[in-house]
Enzyme design. Structure first.
Site, PDB file in Angstrom:
ATOM      1  N   ILE A 128       0.862  -1.062  -0.054  1.00  0.00           N
ATOM      2  CA  ILE A 128      -0.095  -0.041  -0.234  1.00  0.00           C
ATOM      3  C   ILE A 128       0.861   1.348   0.167  1.00  0.00           C
ATOM      4  CG2 ILE A 128      -1.893   1.111   1.151  1.00  0.00           C
ATOM      5  CD1 ILE A 128      -2.421  -1.549   2.604  1.00  0.00           C
ATOM      6  N   PRO A 129       1.287   1.682  -1.094  1.00  0.00           N
ATOM      7  CA  PRO A 129       2.055   2.795  -1.152  1.00  0.00           C
ATOM      8  C   PRO A 129       1.374   3.989  -0.519  1.00  0.00           C
ATOM      9  CG  PRO A 129       2.075   1.828  -3.263  1.00  0.00           C
ATOM     10  CD  PRO A 129       1.179   1.072  -2.574  1.00  0.00           C
ATOM     11  N   HIS A 130       1.853   4.925   0.256  1.00  0.00           N
ATOM     12  CA  HIS A 130       1.037   5.902   0.861  1.00  0.00           C
ATOM     13  C   HIS A 130       1.861   7.084   1.277  1.00  0.00           C
ATOM     14  CE1 HIS A 130       2.534   4.589   4.966  1.00  0.00           C
ATOM     15  NE2 HIS A 130       2.501   3.428   4.462  1.00  0.00           N
ATOM     16  N   GLY A 131       1.542   8.345   1.562  1.00  0.00           N
ATOM     17  CA  GLY A 131       2.169   9.403   1.960  1.00  0.00           C
ATOM     18  C   GLY A 131       1.226  10.622   2.339  1.00  0.00           C
TER      19      GLY A 131
END
Length: 89
Positions: free
Chosen positions: A1-4
């Site tokens: 889950i790429p997140h930022g």
């Protein structure tokens, strides 16, 4: 889950991607990844960020949901699977 976290972002935003060709990734099972959920949240949204990550991870942890996402014929079906998963169906 790429997140930022994004400065100036007003509301959390996400996108679900189903890749035609799986990519190598450091997944727990060592298999390539073809399902991604990208999440962006406002810079100060710590609690919301963690809760959304928890919900997404919980959904993607279910083999039946992952298989339904892989087999969905179109974006509307993908959306409905996510909505159903959020509603406990």
């Amino acid at each position: 889950i790429p997140h930022g976290r994004i400065k100036g972002l007003k509301h959390a935003a996400g996108a679900f991607l189903r890749l035609a060709t799986p990519v190598p990734f450091d997944s727990p099972d060592g298999r390539p990844v073809n399902l991604l959920f990208v999440l962006l949240v406002p810079e100060a949204a710590t609690d919301e960020h963690l809760e959304l990550l928890r919900q997404i991870a919980s959904m993607l942890d279910r083999a039946d949901i992952r298989e339904r996402l892989r087999q969905a014929p179109d974006s509307q079906a993908l959306y409905q699977i996510v909505v159903d998963a959020q509603n406990g169906l």
